[in-house]
Design a protein around this motif. Structure first.
Motif, PDB file in Angstrom:
ATOM      1  N   GLN A   7     -47.454  32.475 -22.425  1.00 33.90           N
ATOM      2  CA  GLN A   7     -47.973  31.278 -21.767  1.00 33.90           C
ATOM      3  C   GLN A   7     -48.490  30.340 -22.848  1.00 33.90           C
ATOM      4  OE1 GLN A   7     -51.479  31.939 -19.400  1.00 33.90           O
ATOM      5  NE2 GLN A   7     -51.641  29.793 -18.807  1.00 33.90           N
ATOM      6  N   LEU A   8     -47.824  29.202 -23.034  1.00 32.81           N
ATOM      7  CA  LEU A   8     -48.290  28.218 -24.015  1.00 32.81           C
ATOM      8  C   LEU A   8     -49.589  27.589 -23.531  1.00 32.81           C
ATOM      9  CD1 LEU A   8     -45.089  26.336 -25.213  1.00 32.81           C
ATOM     10  CD2 LEU A   8     -46.703  27.607 -26.609  1.00 32.81           C
ATOM     11  N   LEU A   9     -50.527  27.395 -24.458  1.00 33.86           N
ATOM     12  CA  LEU A   9     -51.815  26.790 -24.135  1.00 33.86           C
ATOM     13  C   LEU A   9     -51.956  25.398 -24.734  1.00 33.86           C
ATOM     14  CD1 LEU A   9     -54.074  29.934 -24.714  1.00 33.86           C
ATOM     15  CD2 LEU A   9     -53.126  29.091 -22.547  1.00 33.86           C
ATOM     16  N   THR A  10     -51.030  25.037 -25.645  1.00 30.33           N
ATOM     17  CA  THR A  10     -51.056  23.714 -26.268  1.00 30.33           C
ATOM     18  C   THR A  10     -49.676  23.078 -26.142  1.00 30.33           C
ATOM     19  OG1 THR A  10     -50.522  24.702 -28.418  1.00 30.33           O
ATOM     20  CG2 THR A  10     -52.848  24.281 -27.964  1.00 30.33           C
ATOM     21  N   ASP A  11     -49.658  21.763 -26.226  1.00 32.60           N
ATOM     22  CA  ASP A  11     -48.402  21.010 -26.193  1.00 32.60           C
ATOM     23  C   ASP A  11     -47.997  20.641 -27.614  1.00 32.60           C
ATOM     24  OD1 ASP A  11     -48.238  20.973 -23.375  1.00 32.60           O
ATOM     25  OD2 ASP A  11     -49.609  19.258 -23.275  1.00 32.60           O
ATOM     26  N   GLY A  12     -46.758  20.225 -27.749  1.00 29.59           N
ATOM     27  CA  GLY A  12     -46.292  19.729 -29.033  1.00 29.59           C
ATOM     28  C   GLY A  12     -45.512  20.758 -29.808  1.00 29.59           C
ATOM     29  N   PRO A  13     -45.042  20.343 -30.979  1.00 30.41           N
ATOM     30  CA  PRO A  13     -44.238  21.255 -31.805  1.00 30.41           C
ATOM     31  C   PRO A  13     -45.094  22.358 -32.429  1.00 30.41           C
ATOM     32  CG  PRO A  13     -44.636  19.217 -32.986  1.00 30.41           C
ATOM     33  CD  PRO A  13     -45.206  19.037 -31.602  1.00 30.41           C
ATOM     34  N   TYR A  14     -44.425  23.418 -32.888  1.00 32.98           N
ATOM     35  CA  TYR A  14     -45.095  24.534 -33.553  1.00 32.98           C
ATOM     36  C   TYR A  14     -45.786  24.029 -34.811  1.00 32.98           C
ATOM     37  CZ  TYR A  14     -45.672  29.105 -35.775  1.00 32.98           C
ATOM     38  OH  TYR A  14     -46.191  30.235 -36.362  1.00 32.98           O
ATOM     39  N   GLY A  15     -47.030  24.392 -34.978  1.00 34.91           N
ATOM     40  CA  GLY A  15     -47.786  24.014 -36.171  1.00 34.91           C
ATOM     41  C   GLY A  15     -49.195  24.560 -36.080  1.00 34.91           C
ATOM     42  N   GLU A  16     -49.979  24.292 -37.117  1.00 38.98           N
ATOM     43  CA  GLU A  16     -51.359  24.764 -37.128  1.00 38.98           C
ATOM     44  C   GLU A  16     -52.055  24.301 -35.858  1.00 38.98           C
ATOM     45  OE1 GLU A  16     -53.351  23.818 -40.820  1.00 38.98           O
ATOM     46  OE2 GLU A  16     -51.649  24.588 -41.984  1.00 38.98           O
ATOM     47  N   GLY A  17     -52.725  25.241 -35.203  1.00 38.75           N
ATOM     48  CA  GLY A  17     -53.427  24.934 -33.962  1.00 38.75           C
ATOM     49  C   GLY A  17     -52.651  25.278 -32.708  1.00 38.75           C
ATOM     50  N   THR A  18     -51.345  25.530 -32.796  1.00 43.40           N
ATOM     51  CA  THR A  18     -50.575  25.936 -31.623  1.00 43.40           C
ATOM     52  C   THR A  18     -51.186  27.238 -31.085  1.00 43.40           C
ATOM     53  OG1 THR A  18     -48.530  24.939 -32.476  1.00 43.40           O
ATOM     54  CG2 THR A  18     -48.292  26.639 -30.777  1.00 43.40           C
ATOM     55  N   ARG A  19     -51.419  27.279 -29.755  1.00 46.16           N
ATOM     56  CA  ARG A  19     -52.056  28.450 -29.129  1.00 46.16           C
ATOM     57  C   ARG A  19     -51.217  28.914 -27.938  1.00 46.16           C
ATOM     58  NH1 ARG A  19     -57.256  28.649 -31.262  1.00 46.16           N
ATOM     59  NH2 ARG A  19     -58.078  30.236 -29.868  1.00 46.16           N
ATOM     60  N   TRP A  20     -51.236  30.233 -27.715  1.00 50.72           N
ATOM     61  CA  TRP A  20     -50.545  30.800 -26.569  1.00 50.72           C
ATOM     62  C   TRP A  20     -51.153  32.156 -26.227  1.00 50.72           C
ATOM     63  CZ3 TRP A  20     -48.784  30.793 -31.501  1.00 50.72           C
ATOM     64  CH2 TRP A  20     -48.364  32.006 -32.057  1.00 50.72           C
ATOM     65  N   LYS A  21     -50.846  32.614 -25.018  1.00 49.41           N
ATOM     66  CA  LYS A  21     -51.210  33.968 -24.598  1.00 49.41           C
ATOM     67  C   LYS A  21     -49.916  34.770 -24.547  1.00 49.41           C
ATOM     68  CE  LYS A  21     -55.400  33.044 -22.000  1.00 49.41           C
ATOM     69  NZ  LYS A  21     -56.073  33.165 -20.694  1.00 49.41           N
ATOM     70  N   GLU A  22     -49.959  35.954 -25.157  1.00 48.66           N
ATOM     71  CA  GLU A  22     -48.782  36.813 -25.210  1.00 48.66           C
ATOM     72  C   GLU A  22     -49.138  38.148 -24.566  1.00 48.66           C
ATOM     73  OE1 GLU A  22     -46.282  36.929 -28.872  1.00 48.66           O
ATOM     74  OE2 GLU A  22     -46.954  39.028 -28.932  1.00 48.66           O
ATOM     75  N   THR A  23     -48.290  38.592 -23.652  1.00 44.88           N
ATOM     76  CA  THR A  23     -48.476  39.895 -23.020  1.00 44.88           C
ATOM     77  C   THR A  23     -47.419  40.833 -23.570  1.00 44.88           C
ATOM     78  OG1 THR A  23     -49.356  38.883 -21.018  1.00 44.88           O
ATOM     79  CG2 THR A  23     -48.597  41.162 -20.834  1.00 44.88           C
ATOM     80  N   ARG A  24     -47.892  41.962 -24.096  1.00 43.61           N
ATOM     81  CA  ARG A  24     -47.056  42.950 -24.760  1.00 43.61           C
ATOM     82  C   ARG A  24     -47.467  44.329 -24.274  1.00 43.61           C
ATOM     83  NH1 ARG A  24     -44.368  43.269 -30.048  1.00 43.61           N
ATOM     84  NH2 ARG A  24     -44.323  41.084 -30.508  1.00 43.61           N
ATOM     85  N   LYS A  25     -46.525  45.226 -24.227  1.00 44.56           N
ATOM     86  CA  LYS A  25     -46.844  46.599 -23.856  1.00 44.56           C
ATOM     87  C   LYS A  25     -46.929  47.428 -25.130  1.00 44.56           C
ATOM     88  CE  LYS A  25     -45.496  47.875 -19.919  1.00 44.56           C
ATOM     89  NZ  LYS A  25     -44.735  48.242 -18.754  1.00 44.56           N
ATOM     90  N   MET A  26     -48.090  48.045 -25.368  1.00 46.66           N
ATOM     91  CA  MET A  26     -48.302  48.929 -26.519  1.00 46.66           C
ATOM     92  C   MET A  26     -48.883  50.232 -26.012  1.00 46.66           C
ATOM     93  SD  MET A  26     -47.423  47.696 -29.510  1.00 46.66           S
ATOM     94  CE  MET A  26     -48.396  48.446 -30.780  1.00 46.66           C
ATOM     95  N   LEU A  27     -48.295  51.327 -26.446  1.00 47.17           N
ATOM     96  CA  LEU A  27     -48.737  52.662 -26.036  1.00 47.17           C
ATOM     97  C   LEU A  27     -48.784  52.779 -24.513  1.00 47.17           C
ATOM     98  CD1 LEU A  27     -51.577  53.126 -28.692  1.00 47.17           C
ATOM     99  CD2 LEU A  27     -49.265  54.086 -28.769  1.00 47.17           C
ATOM    100  N   GLY A  28     -47.781  52.156 -23.856  1.00 48.54           N
ATOM    101  CA  GLY A  28     -47.660  52.245 -22.412  1.00 48.54           C
ATOM    102  C   GLY A  28     -48.604  51.368 -21.616  1.00 48.54           C
ATOM    103  N   LYS A  29     -49.374  50.525 -22.285  1.00 54.75           N
ATOM    104  CA  LYS A  29     -50.358  49.685 -21.604  1.00 54.75           C
ATOM    105  C   LYS A  29     -50.095  48.219 -21.921  1.00 54.75           C
ATOM    106  CE  LYS A  29     -55.314  48.933 -21.329  1.00 54.75           C
ATOM    107  NZ  LYS A  29     -56.583  49.112 -21.986  1.00 54.75           N
ATOM    108  N   ALA A  30     -50.070  47.369 -20.894  1.00 55.74           N
ATOM    109  CA  ALA A  30     -49.875  45.934 -21.090  1.00 55.74           C
ATOM    110  C   ALA A  30     -51.183  45.297 -21.543  1.00 55.74           C
ATOM    111  CB  ALA A  30     -49.387  45.276 -19.808  1.00 55.74           C
ATOM    112  N   GLU A  31     -51.110  44.513 -22.593  1.00 55.85           N
ATOM    113  CA  GLU A  31     -52.273  43.793 -23.131  1.00 55.85           C
ATOM    114  C   GLU A  31     -51.907  42.324 -23.294  1.00 55.85           C
ATOM    115  OE1 GLU A  31     -55.423  44.695 -24.319  1.00 55.85           O
ATOM    116  OE2 GLU A  31     -55.181  46.757 -23.635  1.00 55.85           O
ATOM    117  N   THR A  32     -52.790  41.449 -22.862  1.00 56.41           N
ATOM    118  CA  THR A  32     -52.596  40.018 -23.068  1.00 56.41           C
ATOM    119  C   THR A  32     -53.588  39.565 -24.125  1.00 56.41           C
ATOM    120  OG1 THR A  32     -51.865  39.701 -20.801  1.00 56.41           O
ATOM    121  CG2 THR A  32     -52.623  37.737 -21.992  1.00 56.41           C
TER     122      THR A  32
END
Length: 153
Positions: A39-64
């Motif tokens: 989920q992107l949290l900022t607009d614009g091109p990739y660069g310093e300050g670009t923010r997002w939330k990433e959900t990944r599964k590690m060790l069988g558990k989803a973490e955002t």
């Protein structure tokens, strides 16, 4: 209390192509099988300050985790940071042209902020297991980044 991993993958694609893959945050869930959603949290091109939330599964558990770009040097390197569960995470991608392609190095570090006795004990007991799982996931990420960059026209 610092834990780090450094991995390098040769990619048969130019630094520009590799850069386009690692900076395509909205497309990372399609490129990386370990990422469930972004989920992107900022607009614009990739660069310093670009923010997002990433959900990944590690060790069988989803973490955002909320992540942000701390540094970006187009076609050369980028550093991504995250704070989660009392730890400061840093991921750096370095791109070096070599033999008609790119050596892509991923360096990952985790540092516990203000470690307590309990956190030190947990790292002693589970730190190696966690870092082994992280190494496996990052190795897979590099292979998938390479495959995507190599498939671009």
């Amino acid at each position: 209390m610092d834990h780090s991993i450094s991995l390098t993958q040769h990619v048969n694609a130019s630094p520009e192509r590799v850069w386009s893959v690692i900076t395509d945050i909205p497309g990372s869930a399609a490129t990386l099988s370990g990422v469930d959603s972004v989920q992107l949290l900022t607009d614009g091109p990739y660069g310093e300050g670009t923010r997002w939330k990433e959900t990944r599964k590690m060790l069988g558990k989803a973490e955002t985790v909320e992540m942000w770009v701390a540094e970006a040097h187009q076609h050369r390197s980028t550093t991504v940071k995250a704070l989660q569960g009392g730890a400061d995470y840093t991921t750096r991608f370095g791109l070096v042209p070599r033999e008609g392609g790119t050596d892509l190095t991923l360096s990952f570090g985790a540092e516990v902020i203000k470690p307590t006795f309990a956190s030190r004990l947990m790292m002693l007991l589970f730190g190696r297991m966690g870092m082994a799982a992280t190494r496996k996931a990052l190795t897979k990420d590099l292979a998938e980044i390479a495959a995507k960059a190599e498939s671009l026209p």
